[in-house]
Design a protein around this motif. Sequence first.
Motif, PDB file in Angstrom:
ATOM      1  N   ARG A   1     -10.146  14.766  -1.145  1.00 60.82           N
ATOM      2  CA  ARG A   1      -8.783  14.099  -1.421  1.00 60.82           C
ATOM      3  C   ARG A   1      -8.556  13.869  -2.640  1.00 60.82           C
ATOM      4  O   ARG A   1      -7.452  13.147  -3.004  1.00 60.82           O
ATOM      5  N   GLU A   2      -9.598  13.648  -3.674  1.00 61.42           N
ATOM      6  CA  GLU A   2      -9.234  13.309  -5.195  1.00 61.42           C
ATOM      7  C   GLU A   2      -8.211  14.214  -5.631  1.00 61.42           C
ATOM      8  O   GLU A   2      -8.557  15.211  -5.827  1.00 61.42           O
ATOM      9  N   LYS A   3      -7.421  13.434  -6.537  1.00 60.28           N
ATOM     10  CA  LYS A   3      -6.269  14.300  -7.065  1.00 60.28           C
ATOM     11  C   LYS A   3      -5.102  13.327  -7.913  1.00 60.28           C
ATOM     12  O   LYS A   3      -5.517  12.140  -7.789  1.00 60.28           O
ATOM     13  N   PRO A   4      -4.654  14.085  -8.851  1.00 62.63           N
ATOM     14  CA  PRO A   4      -3.680  13.344  -9.676  1.00 62.63           C
ATOM     15  C   PRO A   4      -2.772  12.760  -8.934  1.00 62.63           C
ATOM     16  O   PRO A   4      -2.176  13.516  -7.959  1.00 62.63           O
TER      17      PRO A   4
ATOM     18  N   LYS B   1      -1.823   8.718 -19.147  1.00 54.54           N
ATOM     19  CA  LYS B   1      -0.547   8.641 -18.755  1.00 54.54           C
ATOM     20  C   LYS B   1      -0.327   8.875 -17.344  1.00 54.54           C
ATOM     21  O   LYS B   1       0.724   9.006 -17.107  1.00 54.54           O
ATOM     22  N   THR B   2      -1.327   9.248 -16.522  1.00 51.45           N
ATOM     23  CA  THR B   2      -1.258   9.597 -15.103  1.00 51.45           C
ATOM     24  C   THR B   2      -2.166   8.498 -14.528  1.00 51.45           C
ATOM     25  O   THR B   2      -2.780   7.921 -14.732  1.00 51.45           O
ATOM     26  N   CYS B   3      -2.247   8.881 -13.102  1.00 51.77           N
ATOM     27  CA  CYS B   3      -3.192   8.169 -12.184  1.00 51.77           C
ATOM     28  C   CYS B   3      -3.946   9.051 -11.474  1.00 51.77           C
ATOM     29  O   CYS B   3      -3.491  10.291 -11.198  1.00 51.77           O
ATOM     30  N   THR B   4      -5.006   8.529 -10.773  1.00 52.32           N
ATOM     31  CA  THR B   4      -6.040   9.534 -10.082  1.00 52.32           C
ATOM     32  C   THR B   4      -6.385   8.891  -8.787  1.00 52.32           C
ATOM     33  O   THR B   4      -6.647   7.664  -8.563  1.00 52.32           O
ATOM     34  N   LEU B   5      -6.195   9.554  -7.685  1.00 52.26           N
ATOM     35  CA  LEU B   5      -6.631   9.024  -6.568  1.00 52.26           C
ATOM     36  C   LEU B   5      -8.153   9.376  -6.204  1.00 52.26           C
ATOM     37  O   LEU B   5      -8.563  10.487  -6.525  1.00 52.26           O
ATOM     38  N   GLU B   6      -9.031   8.308  -6.289  1.00 55.73           N
ATOM     39  CA  GLU B   6     -10.434   8.415  -5.948  1.00 55.73           C
ATOM     40  C   GLU B   6     -10.762   8.168  -4.511  1.00 55.73           C
ATOM     41  O   GLU B   6     -10.259   7.151  -4.055  1.00 55.73           O
ATOM     42  N   ASN B   7     -11.805   9.013  -3.955  1.00 58.52           N
ATOM     43  CA  ASN B   7     -12.283   8.950  -2.652  1.00 58.52           C
ATOM     44  C   ASN B   7     -13.631   9.602  -2.676  1.00 58.52           C
ATOM     45  O   ASN B   7     -14.022  10.621  -2.848  1.00 58.52           O
ATOM     46  N   LYS B   8     -14.627   8.630  -2.685  1.00 57.28           N
ATOM     47  CA  LYS B   8     -16.005   9.144  -2.921  1.00 57.28           C
ATOM     48  C   LYS B   8     -16.449   9.584  -1.681  1.00 57.28           C
ATOM     49  O   LYS B   8     -17.606  10.339  -1.788  1.00 57.28           O
ATOM     50  N   ALA B   9     -15.912   9.363  -0.420  1.00 55.98           N
ATOM     51  CA  ALA B   9     -16.433   9.668   1.020  1.00 55.98           C
ATOM     52  C   ALA B   9     -15.932  11.073   1.217  1.00 55.98           C
ATOM     53  O   ALA B   9     -16.325  11.995   1.785  1.00 55.98           O
TER      54      ALA B   9
ATOM     55  N   CYS C   1       0.652  -1.178   0.041  1.00 57.38           N
ATOM     56  CA  CYS C   1       0.133  -0.149   0.030  1.00 57.38           C
ATOM     57  C   CYS C   1       0.853   0.954   0.031  1.00 57.38           C
ATOM     58  O   CYS C   1       1.569   1.455   0.663  1.00 57.38           O
ATOM     59  N   PRO C   2       0.522   2.251  -0.789  1.00 59.41           N
ATOM     60  CA  PRO C   2       1.139   3.582  -0.717  1.00 59.41           C
ATOM     61  C   PRO C   2       0.661   4.131   0.617  1.00 59.41           C
ATOM     62  O   PRO C   2      -0.314   3.884   1.211  1.00 59.41           O
ATOM     63  N   GLU C   3       1.794   4.792   1.355  1.00 57.92           N
ATOM     64  CA  GLU C   3       1.481   5.317   2.563  1.00 57.92           C
ATOM     65  C   GLU C   3       0.311   6.340   2.723  1.00 57.92           C
ATOM     66  O   GLU C   3      -0.323   6.422   3.747  1.00 57.92           O
ATOM     67  N   PHE C   4       0.184   7.037   1.624  1.00 56.99           N
ATOM     68  CA  PHE C   4      -0.921   8.221   1.695  1.00 56.99           C
ATOM     69  C   PHE C   4      -2.339   7.768   1.515  1.00 56.99           C
ATOM     70  O   PHE C   4      -3.189   8.437   1.811  1.00 56.99           O
ATOM     71  N   MET C   5      -2.537   6.489   1.155  1.00 59.74           N
ATOM     72  CA  MET C   5      -3.909   6.126   0.945  1.00 59.74           C
ATOM     73  C   MET C   5      -4.562   5.617   2.114  1.00 59.74           C
ATOM     74  O   MET C   5      -3.985   4.994   3.057  1.00 59.74           O
ATOM     75  N   LEU C   6      -5.860   6.160   2.218  1.00 64.08           N
ATOM     76  CA  LEU C   6      -6.532   5.868   3.238  1.00 64.08           C
ATOM     77  C   LEU C   6      -7.661   4.448   2.823  1.00 64.08           C
ATOM     78  O   LEU C   6      -7.742   4.336   1.691  1.00 64.08           O
TER      79      LEU C   6
ATOM     80  N   GLY D   1     -10.465   2.427   1.470  1.00 62.10           N
ATOM     81  CA  GLY D   1     -11.839   2.701   0.784  1.00 62.10           C
ATOM     82  C   GLY D   1     -11.248   3.646  -0.586  1.00 62.10           C
ATOM     83  O   GLY D   1     -11.933   3.771  -1.331  1.00 62.10           O
ATOM     84  N   GLU D   2     -10.199   4.108  -0.429  1.00 67.91           N
ATOM     85  CA  GLU D   2      -9.450   4.819  -1.668  1.00 67.91           C
ATOM     86  C   GLU D   2      -9.046   3.871  -2.777  1.00 67.91           C
ATOM     87  O   GLU D   2      -8.623   2.796  -2.516  1.00 67.91           O
ATOM     88  N   ARG D   3      -9.098   4.568  -4.013  1.00 66.27           N
ATOM     89  CA  ARG D   3      -8.504   3.896  -4.982  1.00 66.27           C
ATOM     90  C   ARG D   3      -7.542   4.688  -5.684  1.00 66.27           C
ATOM     91  O   ARG D   3      -7.808   5.878  -5.862  1.00 66.27           O
ATOM     92  N   ILE D   4      -6.742   3.862  -6.487  1.00 73.23           N
ATOM     93  CA  ILE D   4      -5.860   4.682  -7.563  1.00 73.23           C
ATOM     94  C   ILE D   4      -6.071   3.977  -8.829  1.00 73.23           C
ATOM     95  O   ILE D   4      -6.150   2.635  -8.996  1.00 73.23           O
ATOM     96  N   ARG D   5      -6.552   4.802  -9.883  1.00 77.71           N
ATOM     97  CA  ARG D   5      -6.924   4.409 -11.377  1.00 77.71           C
ATOM     98  C   ARG D   5      -6.036   4.908 -12.371  1.00 77.71           C
ATOM     99  O   ARG D   5      -5.732   6.282 -12.210  1.00 77.71           O
ATOM    100  N   ILE D   6      -5.562   4.124 -13.152  1.00 73.65           N
ATOM    101  CA  ILE D   6      -4.827   4.605 -14.242  1.00 73.65           C
ATOM    102  C   ILE D   6      -5.559   5.279 -15.164  1.00 73.65           C
ATOM    103  O   ILE D   6      -6.954   5.016 -15.604  1.00 73.65           O
ATOM    104  N   ALA D   7      -5.495   6.845 -15.472  1.00 74.17           N
ATOM    105  CA  ALA D   7      -6.291   7.718 -16.206  1.00 74.17           C
ATOM    106  C   ALA D   7      -5.449   8.313 -17.492  1.00 74.17           C
ATOM    107  O   ALA D   7      -4.663   9.352 -16.953  1.00 74.17           O
TER     108      ALA D   7
END
Length: 125
Positions: free
Chosen positions: A103-106, A91-99, A76-81, A83-89
């Motif tokens: 916190r959502e950001k590239p 040529k970059t990735c996006t941190l997703e957090n519906k709650a 796990c990456p240290e910054f992830m909480l 319920g969060e997901r990292i998705r490839i978008a």
Amino acid sequence: MTVEHVYSALLVAVFLCGCGDESALLPPGSDTSAPAFSAASARRPTERYVLARTATRCEIFAENGDERTEPFATPCPEFMLVGERIRIAGKTCTLENKAQVEREKPVVCPDPLTHFEKRRRGLEK
């Protein structure tokens, strides 16, 4: 290069590019309003590659609509909480957090996730 050479080159370029009416080159009865080719539509891939954090571990999987590959464990990456997901978008990735939408950001794509995508797409050597 002299001014004469520049004007000569410019004249040749204009002659090669043509400035006249192109409809004279078409056979009679041709429709000039239709495009010469059909542009392929730009579509997003339907398969998504995800690294998700659960309460006990992080896992990587691919999803295509309602279908999902068997997830496998990854660090796990240290910054992830939880319920969060990292998705490839692209040529970059996006941190997703519906709650917590704030916190959502590239983010930088984790290597295990990008290697998984390359293997699935047949691009890894």
